[in-house]
Design an enzyme around this catalytic site. Structure first.
Site, PDB file in Angstrom:
ATOM      1  N   HIS A  17       0.844  -1.208   0.000  1.00 31.33           N
ATOM      2  CA  HIS A  17       0.000   0.000   0.000  1.00 31.33           C
ATOM      3  C   HIS A  17       0.880   1.260   0.000  1.00 31.33           C
ATOM      4  CE1 HIS A  17      -2.946  -2.695   2.408  1.00 31.33           C
ATOM      5  NE2 HIS A  17      -3.499  -2.521   1.236  1.00 31.33           N
ATOM      6  N   LYS A  41     -17.076  -6.920   7.225  1.00 29.23           N
ATOM      7  CA  LYS A  41     -15.971  -7.827   7.575  1.00 29.23           C
ATOM      8  C   LYS A  41     -15.284  -7.396   8.872  1.00 29.23           C
ATOM      9  CE  LYS A  41     -12.898  -6.154   3.885  1.00 29.23           C
ATOM     10  NZ  LYS A  41     -12.018  -6.490   2.799  1.00 29.23           N
ATOM     11  N   ARG A  90      -2.391  -6.108  -8.108  1.00 29.52           N
ATOM     12  CA  ARG A  90      -1.376  -7.159  -7.967  1.00 29.52           C
ATOM     13  C   ARG A  90      -1.541  -8.275  -8.973  1.00 29.52           C
ATOM     14  NH1 ARG A  90      -2.891  -7.987  -1.871  1.00 29.52           N
ATOM     15  NH2 ARG A  90      -4.752  -7.281  -2.910  1.00 29.52           N
ATOM     16  N   SER A 127      -2.571  -7.800   3.173  1.00 29.53           N
ATOM     17  CA  SER A 127      -2.963  -7.644   4.574  1.00 29.53           C
ATOM     18  C   SER A 127      -3.443  -8.986   5.138  1.00 29.53           C
ATOM     19  CB  SER A 127      -4.094  -6.610   4.709  1.00 29.53           C
ATOM     20  OG  SER A 127      -3.663  -5.345   4.267  1.00 29.53           O
TER      21      SER A 127
HETATM   22  P1  ADP Z   1      -9.825  -3.418   0.042  1.00 29.25           P
HETATM   23  O1  ADP Z   1     -10.499  -4.030   1.225  1.00 29.25           O
HETATM   24  O2  ADP Z   1     -10.574  -2.272  -0.572  1.00 29.25           O
HETATM   25  O3  ADP Z   1      -9.312  -4.400  -0.993  1.00 29.25           O
HETATM   26  P2  ADP Z   1      -7.102  -3.195   0.898  1.00 29.25           P
HETATM   27  O4  ADP Z   1      -6.658  -2.527   2.133  1.00 29.25           O
HETATM   28  O5  ADP Z   1      -6.978  -4.691   0.847  1.00 29.25           O
HETATM   29  O6  ADP Z   1      -8.573  -2.729   0.664  1.00 29.25           O
HETATM   30  O7  ADP Z   1      -6.345  -2.602  -0.369  1.00 29.25           O
HETATM   31  C1  ADP Z   1      -6.421  -1.249  -0.762  1.00 29.25           C
HETATM   32  C2  ADP Z   1      -5.779  -1.079  -2.139  1.00 29.25           C
HETATM   33  O8  ADP Z   1      -4.412  -1.442  -2.108  1.00 29.25           O
HETATM   34  C3  ADP Z   1      -6.389  -1.965  -3.223  1.00 29.25           C
HETATM   35  O9  ADP Z   1      -6.372  -1.257  -4.442  1.00 29.25           O
HETATM   36  C4  ADP Z   1      -5.461  -3.136  -3.290  1.00 29.25           C
HETATM   37  O10 ADP Z   1      -5.502  -3.790  -4.553  1.00 29.25           O
HETATM   38  C5  ADP Z   1      -4.145  -2.434  -3.091  1.00 29.25           C
HETATM   39  N1  ADP Z   1      -3.086  -3.316  -2.591  1.00 29.25           N
HETATM   40  C6  ADP Z   1      -3.127  -4.177  -1.569  1.00 29.25           C
HETATM   41  N2  ADP Z   1      -1.969  -4.831  -1.406  1.00 29.25           N
HETATM   42  C7  ADP Z   1      -1.138  -4.364  -2.392  1.00 29.25           C
HETATM   43  C8  ADP Z   1       0.202  -4.658  -2.791  1.00 29.25           C
HETATM   44  N3  ADP Z   1       0.950  -5.570  -2.158  1.00 29.25           N
HETATM   45  N4  ADP Z   1       0.707  -3.975  -3.841  1.00 29.25           N
HETATM   46  C9  ADP Z   1      -0.065  -3.060  -4.506  1.00 29.25           C
HETATM   47  N5  ADP Z   1      -1.332  -2.746  -4.185  1.00 29.25           N
HETATM   48  C10 ADP Z   1      -1.865  -3.394  -3.147  1.00 29.25           C
END
Ligand code: ADP
Length: 150
Positions: A17, A41, A90, A127
């Site tokens: 992120h 969730k 990703r 995450s």
């Molecule tokens: P959500 O619950 O909306 O998916 P996340 O916190 O999981 O929220 O992710 C927020 C954003 O960050 C999303 O666009 C997700 O694809 C991106 N993201 C998560 N992990 C990575 C990573 N390792 N590299 C690039 N982008 C990521």
């Protein structure tokens, strides 16, 4: 001023992120990281702790703002006067999800979604895996942005 929101659950914020936001600062003047709190969730980290982690990560970035929100993402974007939504991609799995939501958001409001591909070295970082490791007592320092302590 070009302002984007970077919405997500951030349970917790990872270096994946963090990298998307730092790279996004090359495109946008200001990025508002929005912690969505209206999802059904269950999260491992409280909203306060998730805010704290993100504040630690971006302590030296005055162009990054951080807020929690409890509404539709497009309404959050409007509330901070952002015309763009920044997201990271990703995998093919991410793509289908982002395409559907991004298209819906654009049709409803005109807000464009801007997607950056993840850096290859962070493609495996999520995450979900971070939470699993924490639950079993493992160290996840390598999953976290620099300067963050849990
Ligand atoms: P959500 O619950 O909306 O998916 P996340 O916190 O999981 O929220 O992710 C927020 C954003 O960050 C999303 O666009 C997700 O694809 C991106 N993201 C998560 N992990 C990575 C990573 N390792 N590299 C690039 N982008 C990521």
């Amino acid at each position: 001023m070009k302002r984007a929101i970077f919405p997500g659950t951030f349970d917790p914020l990872t270096i994946g992120h963090y990298s998307i936001v730092i790279r996004g600062l090359e495109i946008f003047d200001e990025i508002v990281i929005g912690i969505g709190t209206n999802q059904s969730k269950k999260t491992l980290f409280s909203v306060e702790k998730r805010l704290d982690i993100i504040h630690q990560a971006f302590a030296n970035e005055s162009r990054v703002k951080i807020e929690a929100y409890n509404s539709l993402t497009i309404d959050f974007a409007k509330s901070v006067d952002a015309k763009f939504i920044l997201r990271g991609l990703r995998s093919v799995g991410d793509f289908e999800y982002e395409r559907t939501i991004g298209e819906t958001n654009r049709i409803l409001t005109g807000i464009e979604t801007v997607i950056l591909f993840t850096e290859a070295e962070y493609g495996h970082i999520s995450s979900t895996v971070a939470r699993d490791l924490i639950t079993f007592g493992k160290d996840i320092t390598s999953f976290l942005p620099p300067n963050v302590k849990l």
